[in-house]
Design a protein around this motif. Structure first.
Motif, PDB file in Angstrom:
ATOM      1  N   ILE A 153       0.835  -1.205   0.000  1.00  0.00           N
ATOM      2  CA  ILE A 153       0.000   0.000   0.000  1.00  0.00           C
ATOM      3  C   ILE A 153       0.871   1.256   0.000  1.00  0.00           C
ATOM      4  N   THR A 154       1.935   1.239   0.834  1.00  0.00           N
ATOM      5  CA  THR A 154       2.819   2.411   0.884  1.00  0.00           C
ATOM      6  C   THR A 154       3.426   2.689  -0.477  1.00  0.00           C
ATOM      7  N   VAL A 155       3.951   1.623  -1.091  1.00  0.00           N
ATOM      8  CA  VAL A 155       4.606   1.813  -2.386  1.00  0.00           C
ATOM      9  C   VAL A 155       3.606   2.316  -3.420  1.00  0.00           C
ATOM     10  N   LEU A 156       2.436   1.697  -3.415  1.00  0.00           N
ATOM     11  CA  LEU A 156       1.408   2.097  -4.384  1.00  0.00           C
ATOM     12  C   LEU A 156       1.054   3.570  -4.194  1.00  0.00           C
ATOM     13  N   ALA A 157       0.876   3.965  -2.934  1.00  0.00           N
ATOM     14  CA  ALA A 157       0.531   5.354  -2.659  1.00  0.00           C
ATOM     15  C   ALA A 157       1.623   6.284  -3.175  1.00  0.00           C
ATOM     16  N   MET A 158       2.901   5.894  -2.914  1.00  0.00           N
ATOM     17  CA  MET A 158       3.995   6.759  -3.362  1.00  0.00           C
ATOM     18  C   MET A 158       4.044   6.874  -4.870  1.00  0.00           C
ATOM     19  N   VAL A 159       3.856   5.736  -5.546  1.00  0.00           N
ATOM     20  CA  VAL A 159       3.893   5.768  -7.010  1.00  0.00           C
ATOM     21  C   VAL A 159       2.774   6.655  -7.538  1.00  0.00           C
ATOM     22  N   LEU A 160       1.583   6.540  -6.933  1.00  0.00           N
ATOM     23  CA  LEU A 160       0.463   7.362  -7.390  1.00  0.00           C
ATOM     24  C   LEU A 160       0.736   8.843  -7.155  1.00  0.00           C
ATOM     25  N   ILE A 161       1.267   9.162  -5.953  1.00  0.00           N
ATOM     26  CA  ILE A 161       1.571  10.569  -5.661  1.00  0.00           C
ATOM     27  C   ILE A 161       2.615  11.103  -6.650  1.00  0.00           C
ATOM     28  N   LEU A 162       3.659  10.293  -6.881  1.00  0.00           N
ATOM     29  CA  LEU A 162       4.696  10.728  -7.825  1.00  0.00           C
ATOM     30  C   LEU A 162       4.120  10.909  -9.215  1.00  0.00           C
ATOM     31  N   GLY A 163       3.281   9.946  -9.627  1.00  0.00           N
ATOM     32  CA  GLY A 163       2.648  10.032 -10.944  1.00  0.00           C
ATOM     33  C   GLY A 163       1.831  11.307 -11.056  1.00  0.00           C
ATOM     34  N   PHE A 164       1.080  11.624  -9.976  1.00  0.00           N
ATOM     35  CA  PHE A 164       0.271  12.844  -9.980  1.00  0.00           C
ATOM     36  C   PHE A 164       1.174  14.073 -10.110  1.00  0.00           C
ATOM     37  N   ILE A 165       2.258  14.092  -9.296  1.00  0.00           N
ATOM     38  CA  ILE A 165       3.163  15.245  -9.360  1.00  0.00           C
ATOM     39  C   ILE A 165       3.715  15.415 -10.771  1.00  0.00           C
ATOM     40  N   PHE A 166       4.125  14.296 -11.366  1.00  0.00           N
ATOM     41  CA  PHE A 166       4.781  14.396 -12.662  1.00  0.00           C
ATOM     42  C   PHE A 166       3.820  14.781 -13.767  1.00  0.00           C
ATOM     43  N   GLN A 167       2.577  14.290 -13.693  1.00  0.00           N
ATOM     44  CA  GLN A 167       1.671  14.500 -14.809  1.00  0.00           C
ATOM     45  C   GLN A 167       0.821  15.759 -14.661  1.00  0.00           C
ATOM     46  N   LYS A 168       0.497  16.132 -13.417  1.00  0.00           N
ATOM     47  CA  LYS A 168      -0.545  17.140 -13.259  1.00  0.00           C
ATOM     48  C   LYS A 168      -0.073  18.476 -12.681  1.00  0.00           C
ATOM     49  N   THR A 169       1.166  18.532 -12.184  1.00  0.00           N
ATOM     50  CA  THR A 169       1.554  19.790 -11.531  1.00  0.00           C
ATOM     51  C   THR A 169       2.621  20.526 -12.347  1.00  0.00           C
ATOM     52  N   ASN A 170       2.787  21.798 -12.038  1.00  0.00           N
ATOM     53  CA  ASN A 170       3.818  22.591 -12.700  1.00  0.00           C
ATOM     54  C   ASN A 170       5.210  22.072 -12.381  1.00  0.00           C
ATOM     55  N   LEU A 171       5.379  21.632 -11.110  1.00  0.00           N
ATOM     56  CA  LEU A 171       6.665  21.089 -10.708  1.00  0.00           C
ATOM     57  C   LEU A 171       7.027  19.894 -11.575  1.00  0.00           C
ATOM     58  N   GLY A 172       6.018  19.015 -11.789  1.00  0.00           N
ATOM     59  CA  GLY A 172       6.258  17.826 -12.615  1.00  0.00           C
ATOM     60  C   GLY A 172       6.641  18.211 -14.027  1.00  0.00           C
ATOM     61  N   LEU A 173       5.948  19.226 -14.540  1.00  0.00           N
ATOM     62  CA  LEU A 173       6.254  19.694 -15.899  1.00  0.00           C
ATOM     63  C   LEU A 173       7.699  20.182 -15.977  1.00  0.00           C
ATOM     64  N   SER A 174       8.121  20.961 -14.943  1.00  0.00           N
ATOM     65  CA  SER A 174       9.499  21.459 -14.931  1.00  0.00           C
ATOM     66  C   SER A 174      10.487  20.297 -14.835  1.00  0.00           C
ATOM     67  N   LEU A 175      10.156  19.306 -13.984  1.00  0.00           N
ATOM     68  CA  LEU A 175      11.032  18.142 -13.837  1.00  0.00           C
ATOM     69  C   LEU A 175      11.197  17.430 -15.172  1.00  0.00           C
ATOM     70  N   ARG A 176      10.053  17.240 -15.861  1.00  0.00           N
ATOM     71  CA  ARG A 176      10.125  16.531 -17.140  1.00  0.00           C
ATOM     72  C   ARG A 176      10.877  17.362 -18.178  1.00  0.00           C
TER      73      ARG A 176
END
Lengths: 302, 325
Positions: A153-176
């Motif tokens: 569950i922890t890993v899944l939650a982290m992957v989902l949070i990271l996925g959200f950051i990368f795909q949906k936020t400005n920070l994720g856009l800058s990272l990419r």
């Protein structure tokens, strides 16, 4: 049949922890084009910090996030102090390729020695927060304990949070963007230096989680020379490479595939063969599909 | 002297070592043998780095192949010592050839990671098949020194002679190879593999050849290492060995053979220095356990930050700059 289901459960459980490590390696690779061989050492340090926090607070649920935050801070510090100096000094000579590898290797040794100085070379023990006895289905005990479930569950939650950051936020856009092309990102107004540090610190947090979860999920003990952390490093690297080294979903996929293959070998063939099978899998993927499971032909830039 | 008559210089150096080995005590002779073995192993990494600009993190695995091959051939077929060493070289070279086929297609940190995975993976094979003797490993006994050398000729001195002779021959030979057509090809590939290809060099074949030779030399080092400790076991070739060899190569400077002694002597000297510090100041066991690692890794980080080409290359560059001015 039970054996087969157990194999799947063990494989996915182990794979999920490798996934965190692989994510850490991919994030570092994407932000600075460095394979961080000290990732295991940083995870080990975070695990020791987690151990101290469990001792102080007596609660694993407070210790885990705190250890992740401290792991992130330490990772950011490494990026600022070591990697930036490295990039500033970097030569284009024949040794340019080995400098980051050796520097992170040196860092690994340094962290290990420091841990030895602070905590000594004996094992320290972290109590698992949940039972490690498997659930019962009918008569059989399956290889899924509350502890395993927590890890998943922890890993899944982290992957989902990271996925959200990368795909949906400005920070994720800058990272990419800064992973795709630092120059273009800089021209578009992304502060690439800061973004690199953030990439490293997320990696530090993921590594910290991997180290702590691996420890409480496994033997519950750590020492500066833990074999488990060498394995975490190697399997994390292998998972990241067979996933393509560029993509986060690839890293997770690679880790789960690696976990399943190793669980299969462990249960049906022999436990001592897992290392050599992991090595063979790495070679096979590099020879047949060097860009990894997920990744385009031009994806491998090294 | 070294430039004009390299062979004479090497022979003189060998004579010097021979005279020295009669003057110093047993421990120093044994350390001398270890230095000679490290020289061989580090030279094999430098050779590999000489073509790819990459450092192998898994040379311990190739050393292990050499050590086991030597022990197996001696225990099972009763091979004479020189033949056991030859078999060690051949077996490791074969392993290196296979690895090289894959490695020739790897660049960047992929090679480092792959060799790292090999170094972790290979020792576990020893536990899988009973022929390798499991955790205890195998005995590897080269026998007492020949009686003609005299009664007070010790076993360690015999090890030192063999190891030092092997090191001298290997370095002399490598020096010639590096200056030959192959060496120039490797340097061209290291500099720019596309340009090398356009100049008619078969990049792939050269990479595999370099990997094979490097592995063979590493195998010899492995057999010699097994000789000095009389056994081969998975524990004799830990990941730490691979890391120390990579460290030694970087401290020596990975672009030239000239500094190979620096890394080898450092690797042997650091535990010695720590021992003397610990016994003088009567520090705790923690310090004794961790000081070597701290020193080596600090030295490593400082080296890559400030003299990434190694001390010898750095001095030469400075010398050349001054000569121009």
């Amino acid at each position: 049949m039970t054996q087969f289901i157990n194999m799947l459960l063990i494989g996915i459980g182990a794979g999920s922890i490798y996934a965190l490590m692989a994510i850490a390696m991919v994030l570092v690779w994407r932000s600075t084009r460095v394979i961080n061989f000290a990732q295991a050492g940083m995870a080990l340090l975070s695990t020791y910090i987690g151990f101290e926090l469990v001792q102080k607070t007596g609660n694993f649920w407070i210790a885990l996030p705190l250890a992740m935050v401290l792991g992130a801070l330490f990772s950011a510090l490494v990026e600022i102090l070591l990697i930036r100096t490295l990039i500033r000094h970097s030569t284009s000579g024949p040794v340019a390729g080995i400098v980051p590898i050796i520097a992170t290797l040196g860092l690994l040794g340094f962290i290990r020695a420091m841990i030895g100085f602070i905590w000594g070379n004996q094992d320290v023990q972290i109590q698992p927060p949940l039972s490690k006895i498997g659930f019962k289905v009918g008569q059989e005990t399956i290889a899924l304990s509350p502890m395993n479930l927590l890890v998943l569950i922890t890993v899944l939650a982290m992957v989902l949070i990271l996925g959200f950051i990368f795909q949906k936020t400005n920070l994720g856009l800058s990272l990419r963007a800064s992973a795709y092309s630092p120059e273009i990102a800089q021209l578009a107004g992304v502060r690439v230096g800061a973004i690199r540090t953030i990439g490293w610190s997320i990696a530090g947090a993921a590594g910290a989680a991997a180290g702590l979860l691996q420890t409480v999920n496994g033997t519950g003990t750590v020492s500066p020379d833990s074999l488990e952390f060498s394995l975490l490093l190697t399997f994390g690297f292998i998972a990241a490479v067979i996933g393509g080294l560029e993509s986060l979903p690839g890293a997770v996929l690679g880790a789960v595939v690696l976990g399943l293959v190793l669980a299969f070998v462990q249960i049906y063939i022999s436990g001592t063969l897992v290392f050599i099978v992991a090595f063979a899998l790495l070679l096979l993927v590099l020879l047949i599909r060097p860009q990894g499971f997920i990744g385009t032909k031009a994806g491998r830039r090294a | 002297m070294l430039k004009k008559h390299p062979l004479t210089a090497f022979i003189l150096f060998g004579l010097l070592l021979f005279l020295l080995s009669n003057r110093v005590d047993e421990l120093r002779v044994f350390q001398g043998a270890t230095v000679a073995i490290y020289v061989i192993a580090i030279a094999s990494i430098i050779l590999l780095t000489g073509y790819s600009g990459q450092v192998s993190l898994g040379h311990g695995a190739l050393l292990a192949i050499g050590g086991y091959a030597a022990a197996l051939s001696r225990n099972h077929w009763g091979a004479p010592v020189w033949l056991a060493f030859c078999i060690a070289v051949l077996a490791a070279a074969m392993g290196g050839y296979l690895l090289g086929l894959a490695a020739a297609r790897l660049s960047g940190p992929y090679l480092a990671g792959t060799t790292l995975a090999l170094a972790i993976g290979l020792p576990s094979i020893a536990n899988q098949f009973s022929i390798f003797g499991g955790e205890q490993g195998l005995l590897f006994d080269i026998g007492a020194p020949p009686a003609s050398l005299g009664a007070d000729f010790t076993q360690y001195k015999w090890y030192f002679w063999i190891a030092a002779l092997a090191a001298l021959i290997i370095i002399y030979w490598l020096r010639n190879v590096m200056n030959s057509r192959y060496g120039r090809n490797w340097k061209a590939v290291r500099g720019n593999d596309v340009a090398a290809e356009l100049a008619g060099i078969n990049v792939g074949r050269n990479k595999v050849l370099a990997f094979t030779i490097s592995a063979g030399i590493a195998g010899l080092a492995g057999a010699l290492l097994a000789m000095t400790i009389s056994t081969v076991s998975p524990g004799a070739f830990p990941l730490a060995l691979s890391f120390s060899l990579a460290t030694g190569a970087v401290l020596s400077g990975v672009t030239t053979l000239g500094g190979v002694m620096i890394g080898a002597v450092t690797l042997v000297a650091i535990p010695e220095i720590v021992d003397s510090v610990v016994s003088r100041y009567e520090t705790s066991e923690t310090v004794a356990n961790n000081l070597p690692g701290l020193l080596v890794s600090t030295l490593l980080i400082l080296t890559v930050l400030f003299v990434p080409n190694g001390p010898v290359e750095q001095m030469r560059a400075r010398h050349e700059r001054r000569a121009k001015r």
